[in-house]
Design an enzyme around this catalytic site. Structure first.
Site, PDB file in Angstrom:
ATOM      1  N   LYS A  83       0.850  -1.193   0.000  1.00 29.85           N
ATOM      2  CA  LYS A  83       0.000   0.000   0.000  1.00 29.85           C
ATOM      3  C   LYS A  83       0.885   1.243   0.000  1.00 29.85           C
ATOM      4  CE  LYS A  83      -4.274   0.912   2.520  1.00 29.85           C
ATOM      5  NZ  LYS A  83      -4.845   0.848   3.868  1.00 29.85           N
TER       6      LYS A  83
HETATM    7  C1  E4P Z   1      -8.175   1.211   4.413  1.00 28.24           C
HETATM    8  O1  E4P Z   1      -7.493   0.839   3.489  1.00 28.24           O
HETATM    9  C2  E4P Z   1      -8.142   2.585   4.937  1.00 28.24           C
HETATM   10  O2  E4P Z   1      -6.890   2.876   5.462  1.00 28.24           O
HETATM   11  C3  E4P Z   1      -9.230   2.745   5.967  1.00 28.24           C
HETATM   12  O3  E4P Z   1     -10.430   2.244   5.410  1.00 28.24           O
HETATM   13  C4  E4P Z   1      -9.393   4.159   6.464  1.00 28.24           C
HETATM   14  O4  E4P Z   1     -10.541   4.221   7.270  1.00 28.24           O
HETATM   15  P1  E4P Z   1     -10.839   5.451   8.264  1.00 28.24           P
HETATM   16  O5  E4P Z   1     -11.068   6.665   7.450  1.00 28.24           O
HETATM   17  O6  E4P Z   1     -12.061   5.027   9.007  1.00 28.24           O
HETATM   18  O7  E4P Z   1      -9.619   5.572   9.135  1.00 28.24           O
END
Ligand code: E4P
Length: 217
Positions: A83
């Site tokens: 990522k």
């Molecule tokens: C996943 O890949 C993301 O990092 C995550 O869904 C972010 O979620 P949040 O905005 O609730 O922290």
């Protein structure tokens, strides 16, 4: 629509995985910090439980360092998706890591133009953050629809991974729009089973079971 669970908590992953509800897992530095565990160790354990893509996020900001981190993360297991953030350096890292045969999830996407760039850079997944757009009074679901249209217009293979999912409504709307994947906390996935009329109907059936002394076993 595939379900990824957005957590680094092993118990939650195991519970949903046993039900066939987990097509993959996403983590981020905040979720790793919350788990209190070492990123390499916890990611390896997740990869041993789940056969689908497991996203592990780089920590560096410069492309060269992201690439080095991404290569190290990718060695954890064959199902790692590296990522990277949607910055210019992140796009450079995406291109190199994708060309080397790694799955890459480009995260922190907040616009259709960003999603277009990620697809051009060979991303396996683009992660538009629905909830964080809603938080600032924009419509995160509109972004999912825009990216769907753009990717379909040109046949981009990058999968739309709707992220920052906060509610069961987000899940059904993303499925209607045609997101390829939604990543959600375990609590949201479990809450999808709830309906007030199910509870009410069950209460009525239970009263009649009691009254008529219905027994099966
Ligand atoms: C996943 O890949 C993301 O990092 C995550 O869904 C972010 O979620 P949040 O905005 O609730 O922290």
């Amino acid at each position: 629509m595939k379900f990824f669970v957005d957590t680094a908590e092993i118990d939650q992953i195991k519970e949903l995985n046993e039900l066939g509800m987990v097509d993959g897992v996403t983590t981020n530095p905040s979720l790793i910090a919350k788990s209190g565990r070492d990123i390499l160790e916890v990611t390896k354990e997740i990869c041993s439980i789940v056969s689908g893509p497991v996203s592990a996020e780089v920590t560096a900001l410069k492309a060269d360092e992201m690439i080095a981190e991404g290569r190290k993360l990718a060695k954890i297991a064959p199902n790692i998706a590296v990522k990277v953030p949607l910055t210019w350096d992140g796009l450079k890292a995406c291109k190199v890591l994708s060309d080397e045969g790694n799955m890459v999830n480009v995260t922190l996407c907040f616009s259709a133009n960003q999603a277009l760039l990620a697809a051009k850079a060979g991303a396996t997944f683009i992660s538009p953050f629905v909830g964080r757009l809603d938080d600032i009074n924009l419509d995160g679901l509109d972004l999912i629809a825009d990216i769907r249209q753009i990717y379909d217009n040109y046949g981009f293979k990058t999968q739309i991974l709707a992220a920052s999912i906060r509610s069961v409504n987000h899940m059904s709307e993303c499925a209607k729009i045609g997101a390829d994947v939604a990543t959600a906390p375990a609590s949201v996935i479990k809450a999808m089973a709830n309906h007030i009329l199910t509870d009410k109907g069950l209460a009525g059936f239970l009263a009649d079971i009691e009254k008529a002394k219905i027994k099966i076993l």
